[in-house]
Scaffold this motif. Structure first.
Motif, PDB file in Angstrom:
ATOM      1  N   ILE A 231       0.836  -1.201   0.000  1.00  0.00           N
ATOM      2  CA  ILE A 231       0.000   0.000   0.000  1.00  0.00           C
ATOM      3  C   ILE A 231       0.871   1.252   0.000  1.00  0.00           C
ATOM      4  CG2 ILE A 231      -1.650   1.329   1.385  1.00  0.00           C
ATOM      5  CD1 ILE A 231      -2.913  -1.357   2.178  1.00  0.00           C
ATOM      6  N   GLY A 232       2.004   1.208   0.703  1.00  0.00           N
ATOM      7  CA  GLY A 232       2.912   2.355   0.687  1.00  0.00           C
ATOM      8  C   GLY A 232       3.458   2.629  -0.703  1.00  0.00           C
ATOM      9  N   GLU A 233       3.822   1.557  -1.424  1.00  0.00           N
ATOM     10  CA  GLU A 233       4.328   1.721  -2.796  1.00  0.00           C
ATOM     11  C   GLU A 233       3.247   2.293  -3.701  1.00  0.00           C
ATOM     12  OE1 GLU A 233       7.604  -1.850  -3.317  1.00  0.00           O
ATOM     13  OE2 GLU A 233       5.477  -2.347  -3.380  1.00  0.00           O
ATOM     14  N   ILE A 234       2.024   1.785  -3.562  1.00  0.00           N
ATOM     15  CA  ILE A 234       0.925   2.277  -4.388  1.00  0.00           C
ATOM     16  C   ILE A 234       0.644   3.739  -4.071  1.00  0.00           C
ATOM     17  CG2 ILE A 234      -1.553   2.044  -4.810  1.00  0.00           C
ATOM     18  CD1 ILE A 234      -1.168  -0.992  -4.448  1.00  0.00           C
ATOM     19  N   ALA A 235       0.688   4.093  -2.803  1.00  0.00           N
ATOM     20  CA  ALA A 235       0.470   5.499  -2.423  1.00  0.00           C
ATOM     21  C   ALA A 235       1.463   6.399  -3.142  1.00  0.00           C
ATOM     22  CB  ALA A 235       0.599   5.657  -0.911  1.00  0.00           C
ATOM     23  N   ASP A 241       3.021  10.844  -0.498  1.00  0.00           N
ATOM     24  CA  ASP A 241       4.125  10.428   0.350  1.00  0.00           C
ATOM     25  C   ASP A 241       3.624   9.760   1.618  1.00  0.00           C
ATOM     26  OD1 ASP A 241       6.062  11.395  -1.404  1.00  0.00           O
ATOM     27  OD2 ASP A 241       5.969  13.410  -0.540  1.00  0.00           O
ATOM     28  N   SER A 242       2.393  10.124   2.043  1.00  0.00           N
ATOM     29  CA  SER A 242       1.814   9.581   3.267  1.00  0.00           C
ATOM     30  C   SER A 242       0.797   8.493   2.923  1.00  0.00           C
ATOM     31  CB  SER A 242       1.125  10.700   4.063  1.00  0.00           C
ATOM     32  OG  SER A 242       0.306  10.162   5.090  1.00  0.00           O
ATOM     33  N   PHE A 246      -3.238   8.860   1.861  1.00  0.00           N
ATOM     34  CA  PHE A 246      -3.744   8.136   0.701  1.00  0.00           C
ATOM     35  C   PHE A 246      -4.937   7.273   1.089  1.00  0.00           C
ATOM     36  CE2 PHE A 246      -3.434   3.776  -1.121  1.00  0.00           C
ATOM     37  CZ  PHE A 246      -4.019   4.040  -2.350  1.00  0.00           C
ATOM     38  N   ALA A 247      -4.844   6.581   2.243  1.00  0.00           N
ATOM     39  CA  ALA A 247      -5.914   5.689   2.679  1.00  0.00           C
ATOM     40  C   ALA A 247      -7.213   6.454   2.918  1.00  0.00           C
ATOM     41  CB  ALA A 247      -5.501   4.950   3.954  1.00  0.00           C
ATOM     42  N   VAL A 248      -7.103   7.649   3.483  1.00  0.00           N
ATOM     43  CA  VAL A 248      -8.294   8.480   3.725  1.00  0.00           C
ATOM     44  C   VAL A 248      -8.933   8.864   2.389  1.00  0.00           C
ATOM     45  CG1 VAL A 248      -9.094  10.722   4.566  1.00  0.00           C
ATOM     46  CG2 VAL A 248      -7.533   9.350   5.956  1.00  0.00           C
TER      47      VAL A 248
END
Length: 279
Positions: A231-235, A241-242, A246-248
């Motif tokens: 998920i961090g890579e996709i963000a 960067d956060s 991104f999740a929000v």
């Protein structure tokens, strides 16, 4: 064999969707005119008062620049569909011989699919996805044959509008969702002032920030459903960067957190190759 989303410049994109759980996704955008063949299960499309259920063995032609709520319903534990999204130039260059064809305004279901239509769809997909030596001319011919078959059912895709500023903005942003885009940069590319850009987008009931978020979240949805990237890579691939920010954004857009969607789709992913068609 890896599932993939593959594009061929000047022809279109194609992919296979396999899903083993029912999942509701809100306002999924179809930028390009697209034909979807349902092989197993039922695909449900909802847009305002329009409700369409495409059953196994049926196909649906979806006009470009449409947003639907989508539910893919498995049958006996599996949903499967194949689709082709047509490059705008294929639509623009098609000259139907049958007069009086009706434009596909939103979506149109094709029932009682005959073998010739199915064969043409298979060959058009092959021209995009195969590593065999197929010339651009043959690939475009095969994609155009699908449009001819639509004409046999009395339908055709509308020629993509050259006046819709929202679609032009989406095209620029879709080419590089991770880029730190600004409204003034897009305005420069469209050879207009930032104020004019914002005014024209407002006249189309849109805004630069809304389009940017939607493009990024739509790309993220594809990556979450079809790749093993974190998920961090996709963000980061969609400009955040956060991961928490991104999740929000993702939850606001689709109604699911990235973690929940990844958990629901995790049994079905085998990796992907994702390219985008330049319009």
């Amino acid at each position: 064999m890896k599932r993939s989303i593959i594009s061929r410049e000047g022809v279109g994109l194609s992919a296979t969707v396999i899903q083993r759980r029912e999942l509701y996704l809100s306002r999924v955008v179809t930028d390009l005119p697209t034909l979807v063949f349902v092989k197993k299960g039922i695909k449900s499309l909802r847009q305002n008062d329009l409700e369409l259920d495409i059953k196994s063995g049926e196909a649906v032609a979806i006009a470009g620049a449409q947003a639907f709520d989508v539910i893919n319903r498995p049958d006996h534990g599996e949903f499967e569909a194949e689709w082709i999204a047509f490059h705008p130039n294929v639509i623009r260059n098609y000259r139907p011989n049958i007069p009086g064809l009706n434009d596909i305004e939103t979506a149109f279901i094709f029932t009682n699919i005959i073998s010739g239509f199915s064969d043409a769809f298979r060959l058009a997909r092959e021209s995009i996805t195969t590593d065999k030596l197929i010339s651009d001319q043959v690939a475009i011919h095969r994609a155009t044959e699908i449009l001819i078959w639509l004409g046999e059912y009395g339908r055709k895709f509308k020629i993509p509008s050259t006046e819709n500023i929202s679609q032009k903005v989406r095209s620029f942003l879709s080419a590089d969702p991770a880029k730190d885009w600004s409204a003034i940069e897009i305005a420069d590319r469209l050879e207009m002032s930032e104020a004019t850009l914002r005014r024209r987008l407002s006249s189309e009931h849109s805004s630069f920030s809304e389009i940017l978020i939607d493009v990024r979240m739509s790309f993220a949805l594809s990556l979450l459903q079809a790749t093993d990237r974190s998920i961090g890579e996709i963000a980061r691939e969609v400009g955040y960067d956060s991961a928490s920010r991104f999740a929000v954004r993702f939850r606001d857009r689709f109604g699911y957190s990235p973690t929940m969607l990844r958990r629901e789709a995790s049994r079905d992913r085998n990796g992907t190759i994702l390219d985008r068609v330049r319009t």
